[in-house]
Motif scaffolding. Structure first.
Motif, short mmCIF file in Angstrom:
data_model
loop_
_atom_site.label_atom_id
_atom_site.label_comp_id
_atom_site.label_asym_id
_atom_site.label_seq_id
_atom_site.Cartn_x
_atom_site.Cartn_y
_atom_site.Cartn_z
N GLY A 187 0.78 -1.22 0.00
CA GLY A 187 0.00 0.00 0.00
C GLY A 187 0.81 1.28 0.00
N LEU A 188 2.13 1.15 -0.12
CA LEU A 188 2.98 2.34 -0.16
C LEU A 188 3.12 2.83 -1.60
CD1 LEU A 188 5.86 1.45 2.34
CD2 LEU A 188 3.67 2.59 2.80
N PRO A 189 3.39 4.12 -1.78
CA PRO A 189 3.60 4.66 -3.13
C PRO A 189 4.97 4.25 -3.67
CG PRO A 189 4.01 6.36 -1.51
CD PRO A 189 3.50 5.17 -0.75
N PRO A 190 5.26 4.55 -4.92
CA PRO A 190 6.58 4.22 -5.48
C PRO A 190 7.72 4.82 -4.66
CG PRO A 190 5.06 4.86 -7.22
CD PRO A 190 4.36 5.14 -5.93
N VAL A 191 8.78 4.05 -4.50
CA VAL A 191 9.95 4.47 -3.75
C VAL A 191 11.19 4.34 -4.62
CG1 VAL A 191 11.43 4.01 -1.74
CG2 VAL A 191 8.94 3.83 -1.52
N TYR A 192 11.95 5.43 -4.70
CA TYR A 192 13.24 5.41 -5.37
C TYR A 192 14.30 5.25 -4.30
CZ TYR A 192 17.22 7.24 -8.09
OH TYR A 192 18.42 7.40 -8.71
N LEU A 193 15.06 4.16 -4.38
CA LEU A 193 15.98 3.77 -3.32
C LEU A 193 17.39 3.70 -3.88
CD1 LEU A 193 16.24 2.62 -0.38
CD2 LEU A 193 15.78 0.36 -1.37
N GLN A 194 18.32 4.40 -3.23
CA GLN A 194 19.73 4.37 -3.63
C GLN A 194 20.58 3.74 -2.53
OE1 GLN A 194 21.08 8.34 -4.50
NE2 GLN A 194 20.50 8.24 -6.65
N THR A 195 21.58 2.97 -2.95
CA THR A 195 22.60 2.47 -2.03
C THR A 195 23.90 2.29 -2.81
OG1 THR A 195 23.11 0.79 -0.34
CG2 THR A 195 22.14 0.01 -2.38
#
Length: 297
Positions: free
Chosen positions: A226-234
């Motif tokens: 149910g969360l919106p799109p997430v842009y994740l960097q590592t």
């Protein structure tokens, strides 16, 4: 490529070793003095505002900022140090890349205020923007390190309290598991300036005796659907790399649209070092493209 050798630059970063015997105020001044010099020299125009009580925010704008685009920014600093003032160069770069105005939150810090005070402040800041007439679909929360954890906390609280969600979020190297169980915690000590000891100190100061299993303390334990799109960097050189990778997989399994971007050889917090590392500018540029794409839809 990094202009200085990775080893030399990591040695410079490792020279910043917080002395636990120093008062909290002194530690915060030392953090600001050390990290500010590595950021872009560009500075935005700023307008401090009172969110509530002693919680303050700062509007940051650059010539490229558009009034209908707002980045809600949460700085890093182990939940114990950091502020808008010592992230202004980075705020300027984010605002410029996203062609947005940026609202940076000076959330409360541990050990004076422990978990979940910081998450509560993140929610208060979002509510403040809504009360100011900013529409939820024109807000993108953005955070780095501890601040990225607060972005995830914000999304979870908004969903659980049935409040309007933003269209997307950006998380740079979040702390997602305060048990720090990933193999990279020990395997990447030669490629990061963070240490297992500093991570343990962060956990102690932030939690104030609470359990690390709480989903807001360790979002990897949360129910994520149910969360919106997430842009994740590592970065592959980070101690947190394995924890963040596991979290990205869990989000995908939960049906969350995830853009998971892995930067080869990069260490924790690399995105702010715009005066030393070309990859810092590249990471911010990618974030800007993502933000613009979301706002243009």
């Amino acid at each position: 490529m990094i202009r200085e050798t990775p080893r030399n630059f990591l040695d410079i970063l490792r020279s910043y070793v917080p002395d636990p015997s120093h008062p909290a105020g002194t530690l915060r001044e030392e953090f600001a003095d050390f990290f500010t010099e590595f950021q872009s020299e560009a500075r935005p125009s700023v307008e401090p505002v009172l969110i509530r009580g002693d919680l303050r925010g700062v509007w940051c704008k650059v010539p490229e900022s558009r009034p209908d685009r707002t980045l809600l920014f949460f700085h890093g600093g182990d939940f114990t140090v950091g502020s808008t003032a010592d992230h202004l160069g980075f705020c300027s770069e984010l605002a410029r890349a996203g062609q947005s105005r940026l609202f940076s939150v000076d959330y409360r810090l541990a050990p004076e205020q422990v978990f979940p005070a910081q998450a509560d402040d993140a929610l208060a800041a979002y509510r403040y923007l809504l009360k100011q007439g900013v529409l939820p679909h024109r807000i993108i929360p953005v955070g780095i390190s501890a601040g990225a954890t607060l972005v995830l906390d914000l999304l979870l609280m908004l969903r659980d309290q049935h409040l309007p969600l933003p269209p997307a979020a950006v998380c740079m190297s979040p702390v997602v598991d305060l048990k720090f169980g990933g193999e990279s915690i020990t395997a990447s000590q030669d490629t990061d300036w963070m240490t297992p000891g500093r991570l343990a100190a962060l956990r102690t100061a932030y939690l104030g005796g609470r359990e690390p299993d709480d989903p807001l303390a360790s979002p990897i334990n949360a129910q994520l659907s149910g969360l919106p799109p997430v842009y994740l960097q590592t970065g592959t050189g980070e101690l947190l790399y394995d924890d963040i990778s596991a979290f990205a997989r869990k989000m995908k399994w939960a049906g969350v649209p995830v853009r998971f971007e892995i930067w080869e050889g990069m260490f924790h917090y690399w995105q702010i070092f715009g005066r030393q590392i070309p990859e810092a500018g590249g990471a911010v540029s990618h974030i800007g493209a993502f933000v613009r794409d979301i706002f243009d839809r």
